[in-house]
Design an enzyme around this catalytic site. Structure first.
Site, PDB file in Angstrom:
ATOM      1  N   LYS A  13      -0.432   1.081  -0.037  1.00  0.00           N
ATOM      2  CA  LYS A  13      -1.268   1.581   1.062  1.00  0.00           C
ATOM      3  C   LYS A  13      -2.273   2.591   0.508  1.00  0.00           C
ATOM      4  O   LYS A  13      -2.014   3.213  -0.525  1.00  0.00           O
ATOM      5  CB  LYS A  13      -0.384   2.301   2.090  1.00  0.00           C
ATOM      6  CG  LYS A  13       0.472   1.405   2.943  1.00  0.00           C
ATOM      7  CD  LYS A  13       1.253   2.225   3.955  1.00  0.00           C
ATOM      8  CE  LYS A  13       2.126   1.327   4.827  1.00  0.00           C
ATOM      9  NZ  LYS A  13       1.349   0.409   5.697  1.00  0.00           N
ATOM     10  N   ARG A  58       9.273  -7.035   8.616  1.00  0.00           N
ATOM     11  CA  ARG A  58       9.771  -8.345   9.052  1.00  0.00           C
ATOM     12  C   ARG A  58      10.735  -8.937   8.024  1.00  0.00           C
ATOM     13  O   ARG A  58      11.631  -9.702   8.372  1.00  0.00           O
ATOM     14  CB  ARG A  58       8.575  -9.279   9.327  1.00  0.00           C
ATOM     15  CG  ARG A  58       7.699  -9.531   8.138  1.00  0.00           C
ATOM     16  CD  ARG A  58       6.326 -10.059   8.530  1.00  0.00           C
ATOM     17  NE  ARG A  58       5.407  -8.997   8.959  1.00  0.00           N
ATOM     18  CZ  ARG A  58       4.145  -9.202   9.313  1.00  0.00           C
ATOM     19  NH1 ARG A  58       3.629 -10.422   9.326  1.00  0.00           N
ATOM     20  NH2 ARG A  58       3.396  -8.198   9.684  1.00  0.00           N
TER      21      ARG A  58
END
Ligand code: BES
Ligand code: MN
Ligand code: ZN
Length: 495
Positions: free
Chosen positions: A278, A352
């Site tokens: 990130k 996920r």
């Protein structure tokens, strides 16, 4: 903070501080009128002088005259009598508590529950007052060497009602109390930094909650997860020096054999993005990537405190998402516990990858319903902002039930569609699916991914990326969606 109810009239009730509502223009609520008559017209005198006009959220703190049963009075504006909305009511409670903030008062009595707030019932008014008080008084200074001087002295809020209302009000106050405590736990865990709140720390906290509340708990470690074949979860965990944990908590309040509700919380204790790193700005906020897990822990605690007659299982897959020589690389293909293979096109879509194995694990409980809670997508913040959580489900009745729990608790959510058409975006040339679906509809494709692992039961997903914490000056965990989850579970009891 302690909450209680009482049904003494304001002219007789002894308290350090009475909170009384004033409507616009300068109209007294019944409680304000009763105290006014008992205390020589003090309230109407203040109104006449123009010190308080009843505008929403305005407050006036005064010392009560000798002879009055209370030591102080806070007048708080409610706006027009027939137009008191949810927000005006909650803002009034907040404003009153802020007005008392600097005084060192340890106990206050609020008469605001007598105010008519749209169609809301007394339960709602009591519970919301507790939630607002919990929010106003929460501090997180355990890691500061000098504690805040302005720490609120207030530790007791008494909600004044009429005698006839006592029975209903007792249940509401207990629920408010349990929710506030659970939210505080969730906030604390969220606010703790990644170097303290590790997967092991989270598991130890879960054990402490379980022990204190008589819950059964099992904490699975690396070897157990390997045996179960949780290749997707483990692929995320292996980039970190911190070992993963899989927390399984059981609350048995219902009949033996009654199918449980299963809550699944995303527990990434720090999300750097992994090899798909990130950007640096605000990356610290990714310590909050375990807020789903924290809300499950808090809800399990509240459930036990309220002794709800239900069976509930809490599942928390927890690990860090870091880059390293052992970390997932874009293009890696992993095999989930379900047997389905996944091409990891972006290592930052890790939530996920850990949730999918937890959803497969949930099958063994033959659940009545499964709800997962996750700070899953930045796209959800873009779609819904910080006001409502995203809701997606494979069953419309369950979606309605979760939505309704959001409405009744004030911890709202909004449903997004989950049509099969979105599955297209997850196609992979090399595996059964990719872990990302491109820029369009990022929140929906994340749930479309999860839905492939939730085929065997009714399932709802809450994306709390925009609601679980606040950024900026007020940076901090919010404790959401604990109120929604507790209302959902309480709502299940009546069925
Ligand atoms: N934990 C983040 C989601 C997130 C981002 C929550 C910002 C709150 C604020 C999640 O693991 C993530 O990184 N998601 C990616 C998915 C993308 C790579 C498909 C995202 O939203 O950018
Ligand atoms: Mn991520
Ligand atoms: Zn994440």
């Amino acid at each position: 903070m302690e909450f209680s109810i009482k049904s003494t009239s304001p002219d007789k009730h002894k308290t350090a501080c009475a909170v009384l509502g004033i409507y616009q223009q300068r109209k007294l609520t019944p409680a304000a009128r009763a105290l006014d008559q008992a205390a020589g017209g003090i309230v109407s005198e203040l109104l006449k002088r123009g010190d308080c006009d009843g505008k929403p959220g305005s407050t006036l703190l005064v010392q009560a005259p000798a002879g009055a049963p209370c030591e102080r009075i806070v007048l708080v504006g409610l706006g027009k009598e027939k137009e008191v909305s949810d927000n005006i009511y909650c803002d009034a409670v907040r404003a009153a508590l802020k007005a008392i903030g600097g005084t060192g008062v340890r106990e206050v009595s609020s008469y605001l529950a007598e105010v008519q707030v749209g169609q809301r019932d007394l339960d709602w008014k009591i519970e919301q007052a507790a939630l607002v008080a919990g929010e106003t008084l929460y501090r997180f200074d355990q890691l500061k060497s000098e504690k805040d001087d302005a720490r609120p002295a207030l530790h007791k809020l008494t909600l004044m009602i009429t005698a006839a209302e006592t029975k209903a009000a007792e249940a509401a106050v207990a629920r408010g109390q349990a929710i506030v405590k659970a939210m505080n736990l969730a906030k604390d865990l969220g606010n703790l930094p990644g170097n303290i709140c590790t997967p092991t720390y989270l598991a130890n906290q879960a054990k402490a909650v379980a022990k204190a509340n008589g819950l059964k708990i099992q904490v699975l470690e690396q070897k157990d997860l390997e045996k179960l074949g949780m290749g997707s979860f483990l692929s995320v965990a292996k980039g970190s020096e911190q070992p993963p944990r899989f927390i399984v908590m059981h609350y048995h309040g219902g009949a033996k054999g009654e199918r449980p509700v299963v809550l699944v919380g995303k527990g990434i204790t720090f999300d750097s993005g992994g090899i798909s790193l990130k950007p640096g700005a605000e990356m610290d906020e990714m310590k909050y990537d375990m807020c789903g897990a924290a809300s499950v822990l808090g809800s399990m605690q509240a459930l036990a405190e309220l002794a709800l007659p239900l069976n509930v299982v809490g599942l928390i897959p927890t690990c860090e998402n870091l880059p390293s020589g052992r970390a997932n690389k874009p293009g890696d293909i992993v095999t989930s516990m379900s047997g389905q293979t996944i091409e990891v096109l972006n290592t930052d879509a890790e939530g996920r990858l850990i949730l999918c194995d937890a959803l497969t694990y949930a099958e063994r409980f033959d659940p009545a319903a499964v709800i997962d809670i996750a700070t899953l997508t930045g796209a959800c913040v873009i779609a819904l902002g910080h006001v409502v959580s995203g809701l997606l489900a494979n069953d419309d009745d369950l979606a309605r039930e979760v939505f309704q729990a959001g409405e009744s608790s004030g911890d709202r959510c909004w449903q997004l569609p989950l049509h099969d058409d979105y599955q297209e975006q997850l196609k992979s040339n090399f595996a059964d699916m990719a872990n990302i679906g491109g820029r369009p509809a990022g929140t929906i494709t994340a749930s479309a991914f999860l839905s492939r692992f939730a085929k065997k039961y009714k399932w709802a997903h809450l994306d709390v990326a925009g609601t679980a914490w606040k950024s900026g000056k007020e940076k901090g965990g919010t404790g959401r969606p604990v109120p929604l989850l507790v209302h959902f579970l309480a709502g299940r009891v009546k069925k």
